[in-house]
Design a protein around this motif. Structure first.
Motif, mmCIF file in Angstrom:
data_model
loop_
_atom_site.group_PDB
_atom_site.id
_atom_site.type_symbol
_atom_site.label_atom_id
_atom_site.label_comp_id
_atom_site.label_asym_id
_atom_site.label_seq_id
_atom_site.Cartn_x
_atom_site.Cartn_y
_atom_site.Cartn_z
ATOM 1 N N LYS A 21 0.781 -1.239 0.010
ATOM 2 C CA LYS A 21 0.006 -0.021 0.016
ATOM 3 C C LYS A 21 0.856 1.402 -0.162
ATOM 4 N N LYS A 22 1.849 1.262 0.942
ATOM 5 C CA LYS A 22 2.851 2.301 0.820
ATOM 6 C C LYS A 22 3.644 2.626 -0.516
ATOM 7 N N GLU A 23 3.782 1.460 -0.980
ATOM 8 C CA GLU A 23 4.663 1.589 -2.404
ATOM 9 C C GLU A 23 3.651 2.109 -3.676
ATOM 10 N N LYS A 24 2.403 1.727 -3.437
ATOM 11 C CA LYS A 24 1.410 2.195 -4.540
ATOM 12 C C LYS A 24 1.273 3.463 -4.116
ATOM 13 N N LYS A 25 1.076 4.159 -2.856
ATOM 14 C CA LYS A 25 0.749 5.576 -2.625
ATOM 15 C C LYS A 25 2.251 6.254 -3.035
ATOM 16 N N GLY A 26 3.316 5.918 -2.780
ATOM 17 C CA GLY A 26 4.619 6.421 -3.322
ATOM 18 C C GLY A 26 4.568 6.535 -4.850
ATOM 19 N N ASP A 27 4.299 5.518 -5.276
ATOM 20 C CA ASP A 27 3.967 5.642 -7.169
ATOM 21 C C ASP A 27 3.232 6.434 -7.460
ATOM 22 N N LYS A 28 2.066 6.757 -6.627
ATOM 23 C CA LYS A 28 0.939 7.619 -7.026
ATOM 24 C C LYS A 28 1.457 9.274 -6.841
ATOM 25 N N GLU A 29 2.144 9.457 -5.653
ATOM 26 C CA GLU A 29 2.947 10.649 -5.523
ATOM 27 C C GLU A 29 4.004 11.029 -6.414
ATOM 28 N N GLU A 30 4.806 10.038 -6.986
ATOM 29 C CA GLU A 30 5.595 10.030 -7.890
ATOM 30 C C GLU A 30 5.156 10.506 -9.143
ATOM 31 N N GLN A 31 4.219 9.803 -9.511
ATOM 32 C CA GLN A 31 3.332 9.962 -10.914
ATOM 33 C C GLN A 31 2.767 11.468 -10.790
ATOM 34 N N LYS A 32 2.462 11.880 -9.715
ATOM 35 C CA LYS A 32 1.694 13.368 -9.655
ATOM 36 C C LYS A 32 2.867 14.232 -9.919
ATOM 37 N N VAL A 33 4.099 14.254 -9.307
ATOM 38 C CA VAL A 33 5.506 15.054 -9.601
ATOM 39 C C VAL A 33 5.800 15.242 -11.042
ATOM 40 N N PHE A 34 5.768 14.038 -11.540
ATOM 41 C CA PHE A 34 6.262 14.012 -12.782
ATOM 42 C C PHE A 34 5.382 14.274 -13.981
ATOM 43 N N GLY A 35 4.264 14.478 -13.648
ATOM 44 C CA GLY A 35 3.059 14.561 -14.525
ATOM 45 C C GLY A 35 2.808 13.503 -15.409
ATOM 46 N N ILE A 36 2.718 12.380 -14.715
ATOM 47 C CA ILE A 36 2.440 11.010 -15.215
ATOM 48 C C ILE A 36 1.005 10.709 -15.306
ATOM 49 N N ASP A 37 0.260 10.343 -16.404
ATOM 50 C CA ASP A 37 -1.040 10.059 -16.305
ATOM 51 C C ASP A 37 -1.318 8.342 -16.425
ATOM 52 N N SER A 38 -1.442 7.770 -15.452
ATOM 53 C CA SER A 38 -1.253 6.358 -15.713
ATOM 54 C C SER A 38 -2.633 5.800 -16.276
ATOM 55 N N THR A 39 -3.603 6.668 -16.667
ATOM 56 C CA THR A 39 -4.607 6.115 -17.606
ATOM 57 C C THR A 39 -4.236 5.869 -19.187
ATOM 58 N N LYS A 40 -3.092 6.411 -19.319
ATOM 59 C CA LYS A 40 -2.598 6.324 -20.708
ATOM 60 C C LYS A 40 -1.835 5.080 -21.037
ATOM 61 N N VAL A 41 -1.685 3.989 -20.081
ATOM 62 C CA VAL A 41 -1.427 2.850 -20.435
ATOM 63 C C VAL A 41 -2.464 1.741 -20.140
ATOM 64 N N THR A 42 -3.626 2.145 -20.156
ATOM 65 C CA THR A 42 -4.849 1.076 -19.874
ATOM 66 C C THR A 42 -4.850 0.180 -21.079
ATOM 67 N N THR A 43 -4.865 0.765 -22.228
ATOM 68 C CA THR A 43 -5.230 0.082 -23.384
ATOM 69 C C THR A 43 -4.073 -0.126 -24.320
ATOM 70 N N LEU A 44 -3.937 -0.989 -25.197
ATOM 71 C CA LEU A 44 -2.854 -1.153 -26.041
ATOM 72 C C LEU A 44 -2.848 0.251 -26.866
ATOM 73 N N ASP A 45 -3.919 0.663 -27.468
ATOM 74 C CA ASP A 45 -3.980 1.927 -28.286
ATOM 75 C C ASP A 45 -3.627 3.072 -27.631
ATOM 76 N N LYS A 46 -4.046 3.263 -26.366
ATOM 77 C CA LYS A 46 -3.450 4.527 -25.549
ATOM 78 C C LYS A 46 -2.022 4.508 -25.300
ATOM 79 N N THR A 47 -1.511 3.392 -25.028
ATOM 80 C CA THR A 47 -0.052 3.316 -24.867
ATOM 81 C C THR A 47 0.866 3.670 -26.066
ATOM 82 N N ILE A 48 0.336 3.111 -27.354
ATOM 83 C CA ILE A 48 0.946 3.465 -28.717
ATOM 84 C C ILE A 48 0.793 4.905 -28.854
ATOM 85 N N LYS A 49 -0.535 5.556 -28.749
ATOM 86 C CA LYS A 49 -0.571 6.694 -29.003
ATOM 87 C C LYS A 49 0.217 7.654 -28.147
#
Length: 186
Positions: A21-49
């Motif tokens: 749980k702590k690791e996932k929370k850390g991952d989400k905080e890191e994603q926010k800092v680096f402007g990462i949108d985790s929804t952009k890897v949920t499908t093959l099409d989104k990942t390629i785009k």
């Protein structure tokens, strides 16, 4: 004795769950800092785009290298290939970080848009092989590409998202034109 093992097992299980749980929370905080949108890897099409979108931009426009790196598995490789000065086919192996170091400044200083014009996908279970034909432009307003080629992209779905394992590519040349089957249908 049996009770001690049960208590020890429960304690270890609890610690493992808390750490995850702590690791996932850390991952989400890191994603926010680096402007990462985790929804952009949920499908093959989104990942390629997202792959194409993260490297593309006008001259002087910063790229989201955090999002770019987020697309790739930790052991992923980017592998450009072509002929060297001796006309021998070679391949260069880079990590996503190596790619940013070697190409990132050039992309920003010159402007670069890579646009997918055709895609062939083969999937089996949680793996996919994508042949993605591209055209490259210095500006989004350019009408003629300065380069074309094919990206061979291997991906894996871990049950939660798609990971790029490799991007292996070569550019079109006069003696190696892109076959019609990998171009848009007319």
């Amino acid at each position: 004795m049996k009770n001690i093992f049960i208590a020890l097992f429960l304690a270890l299980t609890t610690l493992t769950v808390q750490a995850q749980k702590k690791e996932k929370k850390g991952d989400k905080e890191e994603q926010k800092v680096f402007g990462i949108d985790s929804t952009k890897v949920t499908t093959l099409d989104k990942t390629i785009k997202t792959l194409y979108n993260t490297i593309s931009g006008e001259k002087g426009e910063k790229r989201n290298w955090g999002q770019f790196k987020f697309l790739f598995h930790k052991d992923a490789k980017l592998i450009p290939s072509g002929k060297n000065k001796n006309k021998v086919h070679i391949a260069k192996y880079m990590s996503p970080s190596d790619y940013v170091k070697t190409s990132g400044t050039w992309l920003i200083e010159n402007g670069f848009f890579e646009k997918e014009i055709h895609r062939e996908v083969q999937k089996f279970g949680n793996i996919a092989q994508v042949f993605s034909t591209y055209e490259a432009f210095y500006s989004n307003s350019d009408e003629q590409p300065f380069m074309r080629g094919i990206n061979s992209i291997q991906l894996m779905n871990d049950g939660e998202r798609w990971w790029i394992l490799n991007v292996f590519w070569t550019q079109e040349t006069e003696d190696n034109p892109i076959p019609e089957k990998y171009l848009p249908k007319k």
